[in-house]
Design an enzyme around this catalytic site. Structure first.
Site, mmCIF file in Angstrom:
data_model
loop_
_atom_site.group_PDB
_atom_site.id
_atom_site.type_symbol
_atom_site.label_atom_id
_atom_site.label_comp_id
_atom_site.label_asym_id
_atom_site.label_seq_id
_atom_site.Cartn_x
_atom_site.Cartn_y
_atom_site.Cartn_z
ATOM 1 N N PHE A 8 -79.460 1.346 -7.271
ATOM 2 C CA PHE A 8 -78.311 1.654 -8.398
ATOM 3 C C PHE A 8 -78.797 2.920 -9.061
ATOM 4 C CE2 PHE A 8 -77.259 -2.897 -7.243
ATOM 5 C CZ PHE A 8 -75.916 -2.878 -7.441
ATOM 6 N N ASP A 9 -77.956 3.655 -9.169
ATOM 7 C CA ASP A 9 -77.902 4.933 -10.215
ATOM 8 C C ASP A 9 -77.683 4.057 -11.692
ATOM 9 O OD1 ASP A 9 -77.691 7.285 -11.731
ATOM 10 O OD2 ASP A 9 -75.568 7.186 -11.538
#
Length: 216
Positions: A8-9
């Site tokens: 995930f960013d």
């Protein structure tokens, strides 16, 4: 979206850091004699590496851009870090993915020290095996390099790893490392920016993303 490992960013994907980032950019610019009263005009700083963003958006040379980054951090590490909010539904999504037996990581251009403190403060660090970010000297702010580093350190198979993000940098970083990418439309990247990168999946809302995972 069968992959076992999910990257995930952070900004614009898990949290909305709009206030903390734009106010810290405003503070940095003020210290360099630039007055920008409209915070919405600074939202394009959310996502890309800061040093390059200052050079691109204000025409700073590298030395002046580092000055700006240092002023930014002066405020951000004390106040801006906490001017943030977790998107509604994020914790439920992360719990659901863990329930499916997947392994979760964060891959952010933000310095890992800041990213880990945000995850700790807002109580979602527990969902992630490791939180990866850049170094304070700018090493690995490039998403291509960051994801390559994460894959190497964790010994992950790109075919079993998925990247989720809201800006083109996330999608380019994924593709360059042989990963499928998910673009999310609720963050800070425009529809045009994201579709131009031809991600494997594109969801407008966090709810759509969650439903797609639960069906896979």
């Amino acid at each position: 979206m069968h992959q076992h490992n999910i990257l995930f960013d952070l900004d614009g994907t898990l949290t909305d850091p709009r206030e903390g980032i734009t106010r810290s950019i405003q503070y940095a610019l003020a210290n360099l004699g630039i007055d920008e009263p409209d915070l919405t005009r600074l939202e394009h700083f959310i996502g890309p590496p800061l040093l390059q963003a200052f050079m691109q958006f204000y025409g700073f040379d590298e030395a002046k851009a580092w000055q700006a980054v240092n002023f930014y951090r002066e405020r951000f590490k004390v106040t801006g870090l906490y001017e943030n909010r977790v998107f509604e539904g994020v914790n439920e999504l992360l719990e659901g993915l863990q329930g499916q037996g997947r392994t979760l990581y964060i891959a952010t251009s933000k310095p890992w020290e800041f990213a880990r403190e945000i995850a700790r403060h807002f109580d979602f660090a527990r969902h992630f095996k490791v939180i990866y970010g850049s170094e304070l000297d700018g090493t690995r702010t490039n998403k291509v390099e960051l994801i390559a580093h994460l894959l190497e350190q964790e010994q992950l198979d790109p075919a079993q790893t998925l990247m989720i993000g809201d800006r083109k940098h996330d999608l380019i970083g994924a593709r360059s490392n042989g990963l499928e990418a998910v673009a999310v439309g609720y963050g800070f990247g425009s529809h045009e920016e994201l579709t131009a990168q031809q991600p494997a999946y594109h969801f407008q809302t966090l709810d759509e993303l969650h439903r797609a995972f639960m069906q896979s």
